[in-house]
Enzyme design. Structure first.
Site, PDB file in Angstrom:
ATOM      1  N   SER A   1      20.691  54.814  62.597  1.00 51.63           N
ATOM      2  CA  SER A   1      19.374  55.235  63.028  1.00 51.63           C
ATOM      3  C   SER A   1      19.354  55.833  64.445  1.00 51.63           C
ATOM      4  O   SER A   1      18.380  56.471  64.824  1.00 51.63           O
ATOM      5  CB  SER A   1      18.423  54.039  62.984  1.00 51.63           C
ATOM      6  OG  SER A   1      18.849  53.051  63.901  1.00 51.63           O
TER       7      SER A   1
ATOM      8  N   LYS B   1      17.095  55.221  73.395  1.00 53.35           N
ATOM      9  CA  LYS B   1      16.538  55.223  72.032  1.00 53.35           C
ATOM     10  C   LYS B   1      15.097  54.728  72.100  1.00 53.35           C
ATOM     11  O   LYS B   1      14.799  53.773  72.831  1.00 53.35           O
ATOM     12  CB  LYS B   1      17.389  54.316  71.146  1.00 53.35           C
ATOM     13  CG  LYS B   1      17.038  54.356  69.657  1.00 53.35           C
ATOM     14  CD  LYS B   1      18.020  53.483  68.862  1.00 53.35           C
ATOM     15  CE  LYS B   1      17.740  53.506  67.368  1.00 53.35           C
ATOM     16  NZ  LYS B   1      18.714  52.704  66.606  1.00 53.35           N
TER      17      LYS B   1
ATOM     18  N   SER C   1      24.133  51.320  63.257  1.00 52.38           N
ATOM     19  CA  SER C   1      23.231  52.378  63.734  1.00 52.38           C
ATOM     20  C   SER C   1      23.654  53.074  65.022  1.00 52.38           C
ATOM     21  O   SER C   1      23.063  54.080  65.393  1.00 52.38           O
ATOM     22  CB  SER C   1      21.816  51.827  63.914  1.00 52.38           C
ATOM     23  OG  SER C   1      21.140  51.832  62.682  1.00 52.38           O
TER      24      SER C   1
END
Lengths: 453, 479
Positions: free
Chosen positions: A122, A47, A146
């Site tokens: 996210s 990420k 997330s």
């Protein structure tokens, strides 16, 4: 770990990343450095709020468009030392603030099951990349769900360890007391293998703790007491309910005891989370001031430069949360908001500790429904409510895993198991059993209509 | 006319000397080339996290104990939020809600000569900021200093004058720099910084009126002056019917006055909250007790003991309190000798410090035993003053013990009482005319006889003894 192989993965990236926008930066195939060790051959997606030296670290923000990380996060360092190879950086909501990856400054990521839909957020880029087999496994970050919510929307496993089990060193902070690096995978066994290498105390993170054992243990559902929360039932959408009931039925048949639990504080979790997360975020994001490493809008003074840089490049959602966090910490409101939220957080922690006096794990949905269409994104506040089932694990620090449990209208449905602090091993044992007995990714992917899967 | 009294509190920042910075493992040397000792943590890079230095904690606990403060076994780290170019994270890690130390005290001597305890409200740990330098329109930032450990000592508003404030500041300086050795003590480089909060009120009142903050009064040369000036300024305002404004002021040493730096419009809101990256600091009572055993004797106790044990004068006491190395030297000399403490103290504080640097006394070559042995020679009148000075010089040059020097050099072999008496008798016998005059009442001729006798003794007799014997000889002639 059975891996897809670099060739297939880069083939998939070439074929699908243009459409899905999961990777923000791909390490060119010829520049991959194959490693040796237990994770040799594993292609790891990261990420883009986790630092990998030499790769970009945009955090999904325009403010960090040209920023290159000067050092590598502990977790990545450990995985690479064990042989894993980083394939690139994955899309996210700006600074991990969002539930749909629609707040990225670099465009939406699409759900591989249906490109009109969100992959969740996210860690939407991480979930889409794993589901579409553009990496073997991915790192995400989980502050309020997330990792687990996008995993659930993409039909894969999303695991948030006990707070402190994975070092946060190198993870760009959103809300420090809630943030944990998490893992997104197609198989629970993959998660176990990563954790065996990455978990444990880190001298660079004062909140890190000794890791529990991640060795596989025999899982006997007949010895398990599984808690279910009455108050959650009315918040469960029709898309999720059948899978939830089916899972309970399967566990019961295998001999598990289902224990009804009451969580009267359930309707405070969103507020408590919003107050604490935004308060911490307002301080954590203060460092992005246009002075040292971010884009700089020229002003005549420090104040002007900072205000102009932040004003121009922070997105609306980030600004909203910084303002909210600044507000709840201000002298006039500290007691009635921040301090109160901190107290209720303790009440919630005590409630969940009490649960684990009675049960081994708590079963809940991971999300209220399946992935929504990006064009039909709920309003800001309704979007915050998305995190109802996932937030308690962040507030309490407890480990939780979202697992695929079926499909509804050809979209994956995810459920979640939560365990007591440092009982992460049990969660992974249970997830492995459920993979065989309920419906793992390997089963449900056959129902997918997208050629990426 | 109203009489006023001042209410003064000091906030002192002590930069703690440790091998590493407070929250990262960068070297703690801020004098390295600019931005050499920096890392992701102390420059606030995304994802970097603070990890507390154990050495910093130990030094903070020692300072708390030395200032008589309660050491809190559980203290908190908190974020103080404000934007400033020299703040890497735009928040400072400090201890706001629960500091490591509470309620300490130090003694100062008031204008009336009476010792009074000054309360210390809190002692807390925090991190220093980067250093900015202005180059024309540009500001340059050096992050070598960012993250260095700082301890802030906040007094209660118990001080009443610039002189008291100066004493208190000096005492904290002595304790941190000279007794505990936890601070370099270089004031020009900002190792110790002092801000004063000052207000006035009619004498005897208990009201707390609007105060001003005078920044950077960190100099022994002007702290008292700066504070007294500010007190006078406030009195003048109130006397003229005005009101003191809440503001931050700066001492201008050239013009010898304080000047407005910035007005305080309302209180700043620093939005403090617990630092989630560190969690509370927990230490054990055993750890604290272990550190207590490493404390040296502290100024207030030491002064009392020295006064009682050695009976030395106040000037020497001040010197020994201010310079522990000199004091240790004196005490070692005193323990090894049968000489009087006053002679040893006089020679340590006098002749020795004329040639040695008290600021750098650890390097002194002369062993204290030699000063002691010189003092013994003086006390037993084996040598006289001028000889002692000469022996002192030889002793420093050759490194020999004064006893040896005297033994090996006939110039310093003092003659005995018999020989002194013989010389006295001979001199009197050689000067019948002067003897006559002396016996006739010219008693001031005694000096002449003693001078002649000392000359004949080549200075090796004790002048007092010689004088006594000459007088005796002359008196005998009378009969």
């Amino acid at each position: 770990m059975e891996t897809l192989g670099v060739k297939d993965i880069y083939g998939n990236i070439a074929a699908h990343n243009g459409a899905l926008n999961a990777y923000l930066q791909v390490v060119p195939e010829e520049r991959l450095k194959p490693g040796a060790g237990p994770l040799s051959g594993v292609c790891l997606g990261v990420k883009d709020n986790i630092a990998v030296a030499g790769l970009q670290l945009t955090c999904g923000s325009k403010l960090l468009e040209t920023y290159v990380a000067p050092y590598t996060a502990t977790v990545v360092e450990r995985l690479v030392a064990a042989g894993a190879t980083v394939t690139g950086k994955l899309n996210l909501d700006e600074f991990a603030m969002g539930s749909a990856t629609t707040y990225s400054a670099y465009g939406d990521t699409k759900n591989p099951w249906d490109e009109e839909r969100t992959p969740g957020g996210s860690s939407g880029g991480s979930a889409a990349a794993v589901a579409a087999k553009m990496c073997d496994i991915a790192l995400g970050s989980d502050t309020g769900g997330s990792v687990r919510q996008p995993a659930s929307y993409c039909g894969i496993y999303g695991y948030k360890p006990t707070y402190g089990t994975l070092s946060r060193y190198g993870l760009t902070a959103f809300a420090s007391s809630l943030d944990q690096i998490g893992i997104l995978a197609r198989r629970p066994g993959h998660i176990r293998e990563l954790m065996q290498v990455a978990a444990g105390r880190d001298g660079r993170d004062a909140t890190s703790i000794e890791a529990p054992s991640f060795d596989a243990q025999a899982f006997d559902p007949a010895k398990m007491r599984i808690g279910v929360i009455a108050e959650y039932e009315k918040n469960m959408g029709p898309a999720v309910r059948p899978a939830y009931d089916r899972c309970i039925e399967t566990l019961k048949k295998a001999g598990a005891t289902i224990v009804p639990l009451s969580f009267p504080e359930y309707d405070t979790v969103i507020s408590v989370y919003q107050v604490i997360a935004t308060a911490e975020a307002s301080a954590n994001l203060a460092r992005f001031d246009g002075i040292r490493y971010t884009a700089r809008a020229e002003g005549c003074s420090f104040r002007e430069t900072t205000a102009a840089s932040r004003g121009r490049w922070f997105g609306a959602e980030v600004k909203r949360r910084i303002l909210l966090g600044t507000w709840v910490l201000s002298r006039a409101y500290y007691d009635s908001y921040y301090l109160r939220a901190a107290k209720v957080r303790t009440v919630i922690l005590n409630r969940w500790k009490e649960f684990f006096g009675k049960v081994d794990m708590v079963l809940t949905p991971a999300t209220a429904g399946t992935a929504f269409k990006r064009a039909e994104q709920p309003d800001t506040f309704a979007l915050y409510l998305e995190d109802l089932f996932t937030i308690p694990a962040n507030l309490t620090g407890m480990p939780a895993i979202a697992f695929p449990a079926g499909t509804h209208d050809r979209l994956p449905v995810g459920l979640q198991l939560t365990a007591d602090l440092s009982r992460d091993g049990l969660l992974l044992d249970a997830a492995a059993w459920l993979e065989k007995n309920v419906m793992g990714f390997a089963t449900i992917e056959r129902g997918c209509r997208h050629d990426a899967i | 006319m109203t009489r006023y009294e001042a209410v003064i509190g000091l906030e002192i920042h002590v930069q703690i000397q440790t091998a590493t910075k407070a929250f990262c493992r960068c070297e703690g040397d801020y004098n390295a080339p600019p931005n050499r000792n920096i890392c992701p943590v102390c420059t606030g890079a995304p994802g970097a996290l603070p990890v507390l230095s154990d050495e910093f904690v130990a030094r903070a606990v020692r300072l708390c104990l030395a200032l008589g403060a309660r050491v809190n076994l559980l203290s908190t780290f908190d974020r103080k939020n404000y934007f400033y170019p020299d703040m890497p994270k735009n928040y400072q890690i400090t201890q706001f809600f629960t500091p490591i130390g509470s309620e300490g005290r130090l003694l100062v001597t008031g204008a009336d000569g009476v010792e009074r305890a000054i309360g210390i409200e809190r002692i807390h740990m925090e991190e220093d900021t980067a250093r900015s330098a202005h180059l024309g329109e540009r500001t340059l930032l050096n992050f070598n200093r960012a993250g260095l450990p700082l301890i802030e000592v906040v007094s209660h508003p118990d001080l009443k004058s610039g002189e008291e404030a100066a004493q208190y500041f000096k005492k904290i300086y002595d304790i941190a720099v000279k007794y505990l050795g936890i601070c370099r003590g270089n004031m020009e480089e900002g190792n110790l910084r002092c801000d004063a909060n000052i207000s006035i009120r009619p004498a005897g009142s208990t009201a707390l009126n609007t105060k001003t903050e005078v920044k950077n009064v960190n100099s022994f040369a002007f702290i008292a002056k700066a504070i007294d000036h500010e007190i006078e300024r406030q009195i003048a305002i109130v006397e003229a019917g005005g009101e003191v404004e809440s503001e931050t002021r700066l001492w201008n040493p050239k013009l010898k006055r304080t000047e407005t730096m910035r007005k305080k419009s309302g209180r700043n809101d620093y939005r403090y909250f617990n630092e989630p990256d560190l969690g509370p600091l927990r230490i054990t009572a055993e750890f604290v007790e272990e550190l207590r055993t490493t404390l040296p004797e502290l100024p207030d106790d030491k002064r009392r003991r020295l006064r009682e044990a050695y009976g030395i004068n106040n000037e020497q006491l001040d010197l020994f309190i201010g310079y522990p190395a000199v004091c240790e030297y004196f005490e070692r000399a005193s323990s090894s000798a049968t000489a009087s403490f006053s002679t040893i103290a006089a020679w340590t504080s006098g002749e020795l410090l004329r040639v040695e640097d008290k600021e750098n006394f650890g390097a002194v070559q002369t062993p204290p035993e030699h000063i002691a042995s010189l003092a013994r020679l003086i006390d037993t009148k084996k040598v006289n003053g001028p000889q002692a000075k000469e022996i002192f010089a030889i002793m420093r040059e050759t490194g020999s013990d004064p006893e040896e020097i005297v033994k090996n050099d006939p110039r310093f072999t003092a003659i005995g009482d018999d020989e002194t008496a013989a010389i006295a008798a001979a001199v009197v016998a050689d000067h019948p005319a002067e003897t006559e005059k002396y016996l006739g009442g010219r008693e001031n001729l005694l000096g002449f006889f003693v001078g002649q006798a000392m000359k004949r003794a080549k200075g090796k007799a004790d002048p007092a003894k010689m004088s006594e014997l000459v007088k005796k000889e002359l008196t005998n002639r009378k009969k």
